[in-house]
Write an enzyme that holds these catalytic residues in place. Structure first.
Site, PDB file in Angstrom:
ATOM      1  CG  ASP A  12     -27.667 -17.677 -33.462  1.00 36.50           C
ATOM      2  OD1 ASP A  12     -26.904 -17.053 -32.685  1.00 36.50           O
ATOM      3  OD2 ASP A  12     -27.330 -18.716 -34.041  1.00 36.50           O
ATOM      4  CB  ILE A  13     -26.213 -12.874 -31.859  1.00 39.26           C
ATOM      5  CG1 ILE A  13     -25.063 -13.901 -31.760  1.00 39.26           C
ATOM      6  CG2 ILE A  13     -26.874 -12.651 -30.511  1.00 39.26           C
ATOM      7  CD1 ILE A  13     -23.910 -13.431 -30.904  1.00 39.26           C
ATOM      8  CE1 TYR A 119     -20.120 -24.732 -21.502  1.00 38.32           C
ATOM      9  CE2 TYR A 119     -18.829 -26.756 -21.454  1.00 38.32           C
ATOM     10  CZ  TYR A 119     -19.988 -26.081 -21.788  1.00 38.32           C
ATOM     11  OH  TYR A 119     -21.010 -26.752 -22.414  1.00 38.32           O
ATOM     12  CE  LYS A 123     -23.424 -24.412 -19.805  1.00 38.97           C
ATOM     13  NZ  LYS A 123     -24.779 -24.013 -20.255  1.00 38.97           N
ATOM     14  CB  ILE A 149     -23.360 -32.866 -28.672  1.00 35.84           C
ATOM     15  CG1 ILE A 149     -23.929 -32.860 -27.258  1.00 35.84           C
ATOM     16  CG2 ILE A 149     -24.458 -33.099 -29.706  1.00 35.84           C
ATOM     17  CD1 ILE A 149     -24.570 -34.161 -26.812  1.00 35.84           C
TER      18      ILE A 149
END
Length: 313
Positions: A12-13, A119, A123, A149
């Site tokens: 991760d960042i 987005y 994608k 989700i």
């Protein structure tokens, strides 16, 4: 545990929690830095990559340049790494890859797309470029189009389906919620456990079982009004919901109401088990103890108390 904790490298960042650090190796990884990513692949002997890094739907509309940079340049870096180092690459897509002219009910895997959000556009780019690299360079690219989700394990993260997480926090905190989507806005959804199982099923599936490289997955579907009704049934008859749609309504209106996922069920065994009532039950069970305190938890305290989870919407 299946592959051995030392064999799964999290990245991760952001600084990981103590709990996350205790589960296995963690590295800082910026998807915009190709050389740093390559060093991780070489140093750790990486074979498979699951690329979750993305700017989600609502956040991408607020900051298009960031969305383009992370979602396109970041994916390109990981895709080129997969080509150079013979990696299996799973990069999730989204129902947001569909657009206003897409059939809304039982949306098939192959259909008109033409999304009108940053987005969604990025994608579709990801899906097509991944398929191109698979055909041209034999990169083992795989993708599944997530519905919304839902998870109790992290706060909402900038998606249009975030209402379906935030509503539970509001129900337990104040027994009311103000929805940014209309009452009858139906969208496909899945619980995080089904999402993780399905992701691993596709990741582990033998190449010869895959008849395509991008798959729809669908677990259940509901509207804010229906979700509120189930919360009333399981939590409190007094729960109230108000509807004040904002710019995210226009995004949701372009997405499918339901998605056809026969190919995923046939090719690699997608078989979700959580329906709407199950999701409400488990969300209330998991979040209830967090709010059963004398003080109201902040977003920061929730992050500390709950382990991080991937939420794509």
């Amino acid at each position: 545990a299946k592959f051995g904790n030392e064999n799964v490298i999290a990245s991760d960042i952001k600084k990981p929690s103590i709990e996350q650090r205790s589960t296995g190796p963690f590295v800082y990884a910026d998807v915009l830095n190709y050389r740093a990513l390559e060093q991780i692949v070489v140093d750790y002997g990486i074979d498979w990559v699951v690329h979750f890094s993305a700017i989600l739907s609502a956040a991408g509309e607020r900051n298009p340049s960031l969305g383009l940079n992370v979602n396109i340049t970041g994916f390109q870096n990981v895709l080129d790494l997969a080509k150079a180092h013979n990696l299996r690459l799973l990069s999730p897509s989204t129902m947001g890859a569909f657009g206003p002219t897409t059939p809304k009910d039982s949306t098939p895997d192959l259909t008109i797309m033409r999304p009108n959000t940053i987005y969604g556009i990025t994608k579709v780019h990801m899906e097509l470029l991944g398929e191109y690299y698979q055909e041209k360079f034999q990169v083992d690219f795989r993708s599944l189009r997530y519905p919304g989700i839902i998870s109790a394990d992290s706060p909402p993260g900038g998606g249009t389906t975030d209402y379906a997480v935030d509503i539970f926090h509001a129900a337990l905190k104040q027994n009311s919620y103000e929805s940014f989507l209309d009452a009858d806005t139906r969208l496909p959804m899945a619980y995080i456990d089904d999402c993780i199982v399905g992701t691993m099923q596709l990741l582990e599936a033998p190449q010869e079982s895959l008849t395509q490289r991008v798959y729809n997955v669908h677990a259940c579907d509901f509207s804010p009004q229906e979700l509120a009704g189930e919360i009333r049934r399981q939590h409190s008859d007094a729960f109230e919901i108000a509807y004040r749609p904002d710019f995210r309504q226009a995004i949701a209106d372009t997405w499918p109401r339901t998605m056809a996922d026969e190919a995923a069920r046939r090719d690699w065994g997608w078989n979700p088990v959580f329906g709407t009532a199950d999701i409400v039950r488990v969300m209330l069970d998991k979040l209830g103890p967090v709010y059963a305190t004398t003080s109201t938890p902040t977003t920061e305290s929730l992050v500390e108390e709950l382990p991080a989870a991937v939420v794509a919407s």
